[in-house]
Design an enzyme around this catalytic site. Structure first.
Site, short mmCIF file in Angstrom:
data_model
loop_
_atom_site.label_atom_id
_atom_site.label_comp_id
_atom_site.label_asym_id
_atom_site.label_seq_id
_atom_site.Cartn_x
_atom_site.Cartn_y
_atom_site.Cartn_z
N ASP A 286 52.60 58.87 34.82
CA ASP A 286 52.65 57.55 34.22
C ASP A 286 51.88 56.61 35.15
O ASP A 286 51.64 56.93 36.32
CB ASP A 286 54.09 57.06 33.99
CG ASP A 286 54.15 55.94 32.95
OD1 ASP A 286 53.10 55.30 32.69
OD2 ASP A 286 55.24 55.67 32.39
C1 NOJ Z 1 53.29 52.75 31.34
C2 NOJ Z 1 54.10 53.28 30.22
O1 NOJ Z 1 55.35 53.72 30.71
C3 NOJ Z 1 53.41 54.43 29.49
O2 NOJ Z 1 54.19 54.78 28.37
C4 NOJ Z 1 52.03 54.04 29.09
O3 NOJ Z 1 51.41 55.07 28.37
C5 NOJ Z 1 51.25 53.69 30.34
N1 NOJ Z 1 51.91 52.58 31.03
C6 NOJ Z 1 49.82 53.30 30.05
O4 NOJ Z 1 49.78 52.06 29.47
#
Ligand code: NOJ
Length: 867
Positions: A286
């Site tokens: 993530d």
């Molecule tokens: C953080 C989020 O938790 C995730 O779901 C997302 O895909 C990424 N940021 C990218 O924006």
């Protein structure tokens, strides 16, 4: 020496040595599992992809392999994630883009119903078609990987901010929806990313940096502490389905799991994901979820996103040039880098992508203007046409968004046939959620506000609306046809005027909301997670004000989950209550289609609604004193209805509940244990791994990795090269690195007993029992009903089973007088539990009960079978 895998590493490893399998004493600790299982060692439908991937990666240099694994940095490309490119062979940067319900940060795309609404349809075909329609749209914009579907959070805490992105509070439902979504997305040639792995069940304290300003002694994100059974039977379960469907990518989450960061947790990544679940694709972090370099790579992380490591946009990666250095000095073995790159390329080939034919991104996430910087985050470099505004919406998108909006509406109360509306003469609408958001559908960044009709929650799991149909618009249009007078007051707090108006209309509809989202946005004091389960904007007062004056008060709850209904649910004047669970751009038409009976409601609650907040098994932890917040998932496998059933708590509305305008009779249950299948307590051993295929190649000299003089070096852009002085200081000496105790490079020849194929031991997917049941529509209008199958298990000493667990559902349509039949296959997996001692799924001996009904508590027919 031991490797630090978390702040509690020392304790973790002591326990790892003491215990071969987890015991109560290990609770909250994560056992180390090494080495990282190499991909391409199981037979089946990944073979071809691996053959191509190995051939591709074999021709790459060290730097080129590193480039595949590392993002170029936040806003350093068109998409929210961009890998480094390989210009020598014309291989492009890969574009990774949010979100699970539509393309984030662009235009002329659809906003599909959120995961929660999709789950509420209980319609497998719609789940699949939604994936397919999304796959078409993402490909149309030139996106290689969609950052979805989302199958975690499960929703152990009803206030969890991102519950609505995923598919409801039951692992089986999440699993089926994930499976169908992945199939649909990947059939269109786009890589699906199953996220968030694992246990990211709340937003508070998910990331250290978001909270340290408020909690200065915080030193790490929370640790979700969970036992071995719940880990597999609840939280990893839907990921197994996604992997079985071929999911080519997995995103590891921000939080810690059993006190080891999820993106460097070797037990979760090497152990459960790549060994037990046989995952053959790649693991991406993530965004800033990776918190260490070599340790994460050894633990099974394959790609870092967005490339920046510990801090946003600082141009310093934990991989990139650091990974180059780590391979050159021997701390990361070359085979591991080869495996990372091969897994990424296998995913690429698995879905049929090809640099010659796959479109490149035709939009920029960082501006909606036609022209802009190519590398926006660097604030320098070339500019060009960055947005071609390609309209990627299709006829399928339109059909799917509308049909899910209709089929996801859950009618929980309908007295005196208040609904459907029947030629109402004077209709009153109340509440801001009936109308448009004052700033327009995309007026708040990442939908971070709650005003107007609620199509989706807030955060990265969103997309820009092409339009947002409000209930007011659609009802006004119907009013013209039906000759209705429509009056309204959209001020949630103007209670006196609301009450006056409510007194002079025949029917009143009150629209109330509850919103939530991702933790980087604070909306009305809710930092991602909801602060409580009350309706927002004094919704209870609004309902009560209307109901005190109007004896036919219909409430539409536009929400991201269950809310506390107790203030008015039994009010005699509240005749009907309808839940709209963030169904996307067509929210208004979905609601109106049910209100007017254009279709009969067929949505079912994908969670339980309690009478008291304290009845739920878990809540969000909002406040902490310790530096590493410890969140014990002490309810274990007893999430949602499993908890209410176990403790015999009467909910307000149970999981799976939802009314229809017609009535159905269930009949003809038959339960058949199949002959000729292996139904031993212990499943047959899984097949062995094929021999690991190491790529030819050796670690090059450090001088080959020095920055070339002739490339532009954009500020904060992440490159794989190293500086000359660093290159001169590197010597190859793997023994210098403090590998974890028991670390070995030798790949095992056999998977663990639970592993062996995509999704786990192939025997877990054997059909052992078949069940059949029918519904007859004995009402006066056509409709659909969801037949739900719950299994109750025989007693096993020392094993606590749920009273019943959802193990099948089918949505059936029938006209009046018509009968429809559903067939259910019960798999070994559905009938087994995870035995911690033998690290295997066991099929208990004794008598099982199969119950069929229309909710988890309205079970009409039952049958048994035994092993
Ligand atoms: C953080 C989020 O938790 C995730 O779901 C997302 O895909 C990424 N940021 C990218 O924006």
């Amino acid at each position: 020496m031991k490797i630090r895998t978390s702040l509690l590493t020392a304790v973790v490893l002591v326990n790892a040595v003491l215990a071969a399998s987890s015991t109560d004493e290990d609770y909250g600790y994560s056992l180390p599992v090494y080495p990282s299982p190499m991909g391409g060692r199981i037979s089946g439908d990944w073979s071809d992809a691996y053959t191509k991937a190995r051939a591709f990666v074999s021709q790459l240099t060290l730097l080129e392999k590193v480039n595949l694994t590392t993002g170029t940095g936040w806003e350093m490309g068109r998409c929210v994630g961009n890998t480094g490119e390989i210009p020598r062979i014309g291989f492009p940067s890969l574009c990774l883009q949010d979100s699970p319900l539509g393309i984030r940060f662009t235009d002329l795309n659809s906003v599909f119903p959120a995961g929660l609404a999709t789950a509420a349809t209980f319609n497998k075909n719609l789940m699949y078609l939604r994936g397919k329609a999304m796959g078409m749209e993402f490909k149309g914009k030139g996106i290689n990987a969609i950052l979805g579907p989302c199958m975690g959070p499960i929703g152990r805490a009803p206030e969890g901010g991102r519950n609505w992105e995923a598919f409801g509070a039951d692992p089986y439902l999440q699993g089926v929806a994930s499976y169908e979504s992945v199939l649909g997305i990947q059939e269109e040639g786009v890589i699906a990313t199953a996220k968030h792995y694992l246990l990211n069940e709340q937003e508070h304290f998910r990331q250290y940096a978001e909270w340290v300003g408020l909690y200065t002694n915080l030193s790490a994100p929370y640790s979700a502490n969970v036992d071995e059974r719940a880990l597999r039977e609840i939280y990893a379960w839907p990921f197994a389905d996604a992997i079985r469907a071929g999911a080519a990518s997995i995103m590891c989450s921000y939080n810690q799991a059993n006190n080891s960061q999820a993106c460097q947790n070797s037990y979760l990544l090497n152990g459960i994901l790549k060994d037990e679940l046989g995952f053959q694709g790649f693991v991406m972090s993530d965004w800033l979820g990776q918190r260490s370099g070599v340790a994460s790579v050894l633990a099974g992380l394959d790609m870092t996103m967005p490339g920046d490591g510990l801090v946003w946009s600082d141009g310093v990666s934990l991989l990139g040039s650091n990974l180059t250095t780590a391979v050159l000095n021997g701390s990361v073995p070359l085979w591991r880098l080869d495996d990372m790159a091969t897994r990424i390329m296998a995913a690429y080939y698995k879905v049929g992508q090809n640099p010659l034919t796959y479109p490149e991104p035709n939009f920029s996430s960082w501006t909606l203007s036609d022209y802009g910087l190519e590398i926006a985050g660097s604030l320098e470099g070339p500019t060009g046409l960055v947005n071609k505004h390609v309209d990627v919406r299709t006829a399928l998108s339109r059909q799917v968004t509308r049909q899910i909006a209709q089929e996801s509406m859950v009618l929980v109360k309908n007295t005196n046939n208040a609904l459907p509306l029947n030629n109402v003469r004077r209709l009153g609408l109340f509440g801001s959620a009936a109308g448009p958001p004052p700033l327009g559908p995309n007026g708040c960044s990442d939908r971070g506000c709650d005003n107007g009709t609620l199509g989706i929650g807030w955060g990265s799991g969103t997309a820009n609306y092409p339009y947002l149909l409000t209930p007011l618009e659609v009802i006004n249009a119907m009013a013209i046809v039906q000759g209705t007078s429509v009056q309204y007051n959209l001020d949630d707090y103007d209670l006196d005027n609301v009450a006056t108006l409510a007194g002079v209309v025949d029917t009143a509809i009150v629209f109330i909301t509850a919103d939530s989202g991702e933790g980087y946005l604070d909306v009305e004091g809710n930092i991602g997670d909801r602060n409580n389960l009350s309706a927002w904007h004094g919704g209870d007062n609004l309902v009560t004000a209307v109901a005190s004056e109007n004896s036919n008060t219909i409430v539409v709850v536009e929400s991201v989950g269950g809310i506390d209904l107790e203030a008015w649910i039994e009010h005699v004047n509240v005749t009907a209550v309808l839940f709209s669970l963030v169904p996307g751009q067509d929210v208004g038409v979905g609601i109106a289609d049910i209100l007017y009976g254009t279709v009969s409601p067929s949505g079912k609650l994908p969670f339980t609604i309690a009478k008291k907040t304290s009845d739920y098994p878990a809540t969000v932890i909002y406040d902490v004193i310790e530096p590493v917040p410890q969140i014990n998932f002490s309810e274990s496998i007893f999430v949602d209805y499993r908890h209410f059933d176990k403790y015999d708590i009467e909910p307000r509305y149970e999981f799976g509940f939802g009314l229809s305008y017609t009535t159905f009779q269930i009949s003809g249950l038959s339960v058949t244990r199949l002959n000729g299948v292996v139904d031993s307590e212990v499943p047959p051993e899984p097949p062995s791994y094929s021999s690991p295929l190491y790529l030819n190649g050796s670690v090059p000299s450090p001088s080959s990795a020095i920055y070339p003089g002739d490339i532009p070096r954009y500020s904060h852009y992440i490159y794989p090269y190293i500086e000359k002085d660093i290159a001169e200081s590197i010597t190859y000496n793997p023994d210098d690195y403090p590998y974890p105790e028991g670390y070995s490079d030798i790949q095992p020849s056999k998977p663990s007993p639970a592993g062996g194929a995509s999704g786990g031991n192939p025997a877990l997917w054997d059909v052992l029992v078949q069940v059949k049941a029918s519904i007859t529509n004995n009402g006066t209008t056509g409709g659909s009903e969801v037949l739900q199958l719950y299994v109750s298990y025989p007693a096993v000493d020392g094993v606590d089973f749920p009273v019943r667990a959802l193990r099948g559902f089918e949505k059936l349509s029938a006209s009046p007088g018509e009968t429809s039949t559903a067939n259910f296959d019960l798999l070994r997996r559905d009938l087994s539990y995870y035995d911690v001692a033998s690290r295997n799924w066991l099929l208990p001996r004794g008598t099982y009960t199969v119950s069929i009904g229309t909710s988890s508590r309205n079970l009409v027919e039952a049958g048994t079978f035994s092993f």
